[in-house]
Scaffold this active site. Structure first.
Site, PDB file in Angstrom:
ATOM      1  N   GLU A 107      19.480  -4.899  26.811  1.00  0.00           N
ATOM      2  CA  GLU A 107      20.486  -3.846  26.935  1.00  0.00           C
ATOM      3  C   GLU A 107      21.837  -4.302  26.384  1.00  0.00           C
ATOM      4  O   GLU A 107      22.545  -3.536  25.746  1.00  0.00           O
ATOM      5  CB  GLU A 107      20.633  -3.402  28.398  1.00  0.00           C
ATOM      6  CG  GLU A 107      19.438  -2.628  28.926  1.00  0.00           C
ATOM      7  CD  GLU A 107      19.232  -1.298  28.210  1.00  0.00           C
ATOM      8  OE1 GLU A 107      20.182  -0.789  27.591  1.00  0.00           O
ATOM      9  OE2 GLU A 107      18.108  -0.773  28.260  1.00  0.00           O
ATOM     10  N   TYR A 190      26.395   2.114  32.681  1.00  0.00           N
ATOM     11  CA  TYR A 190      25.173   2.335  31.907  1.00  0.00           C
ATOM     12  C   TYR A 190      24.185   1.177  32.107  1.00  0.00           C
ATOM     13  O   TYR A 190      23.017   1.376  32.442  1.00  0.00           O
ATOM     14  CB  TYR A 190      25.511   2.479  30.407  1.00  0.00           C
ATOM     15  CG  TYR A 190      24.267   2.340  29.573  1.00  0.00           C
ATOM     16  CD1 TYR A 190      23.450   3.432  29.342  1.00  0.00           C
ATOM     17  CD2 TYR A 190      23.869   1.088  29.096  1.00  0.00           C
ATOM     18  CE1 TYR A 190      22.274   3.296  28.642  1.00  0.00           C
ATOM     19  CE2 TYR A 190      22.688   0.937  28.396  1.00  0.00           C
ATOM     20  CZ  TYR A 190      21.898   2.052  28.162  1.00  0.00           C
ATOM     21  OH  TYR A 190      20.724   1.904  27.493  1.00  0.00           O
ATOM     22  N   ASP A 208      24.039   7.517  27.573  1.00  0.00           N
ATOM     23  CA  ASP A 208      24.659   6.883  26.398  1.00  0.00           C
ATOM     24  C   ASP A 208      24.926   7.996  25.380  1.00  0.00           C
ATOM     25  O   ASP A 208      24.789   9.182  25.715  1.00  0.00           O
ATOM     26  CB  ASP A 208      23.768   5.757  25.833  1.00  0.00           C
ATOM     27  CG  ASP A 208      22.514   6.289  25.163  1.00  0.00           C
ATOM     28  OD1 ASP A 208      22.223   7.508  25.298  1.00  0.00           O
ATOM     29  OD2 ASP A 208      21.829   5.510  24.486  1.00  0.00           O
ATOM     30  N   CYS A 272      15.047  24.456  25.547  1.00  0.00           N
ATOM     31  CA  CYS A 272      16.337  24.099  24.973  1.00  0.00           C
ATOM     32  C   CYS A 272      17.156  25.345  24.646  1.00  0.00           C
ATOM     33  O   CYS A 272      16.672  26.259  23.979  1.00  0.00           O
ATOM     34  CB  CYS A 272      16.124  23.263  23.707  1.00  0.00           C
ATOM     35  SG  CYS A 272      17.667  22.822  22.887  1.00  0.00           S
TER      36      CYS A 272
HETATM   37  S1  SF4 Z   1      14.961  21.611  20.542  1.00  0.00           S
HETATM   38 FE1  SF4 Z   1      16.189  20.596  18.972  1.00  0.00          FE
HETATM   39  S2  SF4 Z   1      18.286  20.598  19.792  1.00  0.00           S
HETATM   40 FE2  SF4 Z   1      16.895  21.064  21.515  1.00  0.00          FE
HETATM   41  S3  SF4 Z   1      16.531  19.056  22.470  1.00  0.00           S
HETATM   42 FE3  SF4 Z   1      14.884  19.419  20.995  1.00  0.00          FE
HETATM   43  S4  SF4 Z   1      15.568  18.458  19.065  1.00  0.00           S
HETATM   44 FE4  SF4 Z   1      17.357  18.665  20.417  1.00  0.00          FE
END
Ligand code: SF4
Length: 394
Positions: A107, A190, A208, A272
């Site tokens: 690390e 961290y 990080d 996401c």
């Molecule tokens: S979908 Fe794309 S922006 Fe979202 S976490 Fe995965 S790689 Fe990252």
């Protein structure tokens, strides 16, 4: 004799290292421009844009308004991330051990340093100092010599200091909690969470630069450092905290890259909020450029080296080739070799002269003639190592 334990600074206590080692691999992308302009993306990515949208401007898959927030979605996120990690993680030596000493060492080495540069140093360092007691008993010069080439030498000094404290005051055993680890010299938030989670299974999240980026994209909003730490802790899989932490960093290093996130193959894409459609990461600060001249003199199996001041802000006490004091016209002569070398925010072009006609050296630049066979045991700077390697001396 045990070195004094420098007081931990506030900066160290709130340390959030940037693991360039992980970042370096982000640049390998199928969509990177070639010398003759942007390369055509491979068939798999037809219609893909880094913004996470297809060629008609629609998102790659329905985007949730937020990242995973419900207990069900958080569970899905953990499961998808860990399954992906189990199959895709890079085989790195520090991932094959639970030894806190080896994990701590990796690390510290990985802070600001590429994985590729760390691999060989890590192996040799562990060969030379297989236990924390071995490291504690070594001289600082020996430790700096083993660290030579990794840069940011303050890390090596703090590493040595920490080893001495663990050996002298804790019987050679690292404490097992992030809170107690954080009391040791050179170990910030961290690093303490990384060691505690990976070596001892404590559910302590890490943040990080890679994790910050993934979280900001996942949730579709920017956040303060404190919010990132809270969010990482909320998402952390308590049953496998060490693997989860490494998986999130691995995702940032290899998939959710700064410039071109590879959303099409991302294991958590359906959760996401942005799918890559987030503001671009700020360009890194412009590097300064500098040109310097070095003298490489060798005679009777010896090389002349100078030692940097013990008070120097960079690479204090390390040995290097003297910088040349060339007469005006000499700089126009062809150097033996020219090297490129970067230190923090400066890119150096280094011309090395072997037969320069010099004025008398400045006081402090006279240095010492060192036998070639003794050089590997000296703490030498990364640039000097590069030059001596090019000549086959080390
Ligand atoms: S979908 Fe794309 S922006 Fe979202 S976490 Fe995965 S790689 Fe990252």
């Amino acid at each position: 004799m045990r070195a004094s334990n420098p007081k931990r600074t506030k900066a160290a206590a709130t340390q959030r290292p940037n693991r360039l080692g992980e970042k370096s691999e982000m640049l390998a992308s199928p969509w990177k421009s070639g010398p003759s302009g942007p390369r055509k993306p491979p068939r798999l990515n037809e219609g893909f844009s880094p913004g996470g949208r297809n060629s008609t401007g629609k998102p790659l898959s329905p985007q949730p308004a937020n990242g995973p927030t419900s207990p069900q979605n958080i569970a899905r996120f953990r499961q998808a991330l860990l399954s992906w990690y189990d199959t895709n993680k890079r085989d790195l030596p520090w991932r094959r051990t639970r030894d806190p000493y080896a994990i701590w060492l990796s690390e510290i080495m990985l802070q600001q340093t590429r994985v590729a540069a760390v691999l060989e140093h890590y192996r040799l360092f562990l060969e030379k100092f297989p236990t924390v007691q071995n490291l504690a008993a070594a001289s600082q010069d020996d430790v700096l010599a083993a660290w030579s080439g990794l840069g940011y030498y303050r890390r090596a000094r703090m590493l040595h200091c920490c080893a001495q404290e663990v050996a002298a005051q804790r019987g050679g055993r690292f404490p097992e909690t992030a809170a107690a680890l954080g009391e040791l010299p050179g170990i910030g938030r961290y690093t303490s969470a990384a060691i505690a989670s990976i070596a001892f299974g404590e559910p302590a999240a890490v943040v990080d630069g890679n994790v910050e980026r993934v979280l900001a994209r996942l949730d579709g909003k920017s956040a303060s450092p404190r919010q990132h730490w809270d969010r990482a802790q909320e998402l952390l899989a308590p049953s496998r905290p060490g693997d989860f932490n490494q998986a999130l960093m691995e995702l940032g290093a290899t998939i959710c890259a700064p410039r071109e996130p590879r959303c099409l193959i991302c294991p958590v894409r359906s959760l996401c909020a942005t799918q890559g459609d987030s503001p671009r990461a700020k360009e890194s600060a412009a590097q300064k450029k500098k040109e310097v001249w070095c003298l490489f003199e060798r005679r009777n199996g010896q090389v002349r080296l100078v030692q940097r001041s013990k008070e120097a802000s960079l690479m204090a006490g390390m040995w290097e080739l003297p910088q040349s004091e060339l007469s005006r016209g000499a700089a126009t002569r062809t150097p033996w070799r020219t090297f490129r070398h970067s230190i923090t925010v400066t890119n150096y072009t280094v011309h090395v002269m072997r037969d320069a006609k010099r004025k008398a050296p400045r006081p402090g630049q006279r240095g010492k003639w060192i036998a070639v066979e003794n050089i590997p045991a000296l703490p030498i700077t990364g640039l000097t190592r590069k030059i001596l390697r090019a000549d086959g001396i080390i």
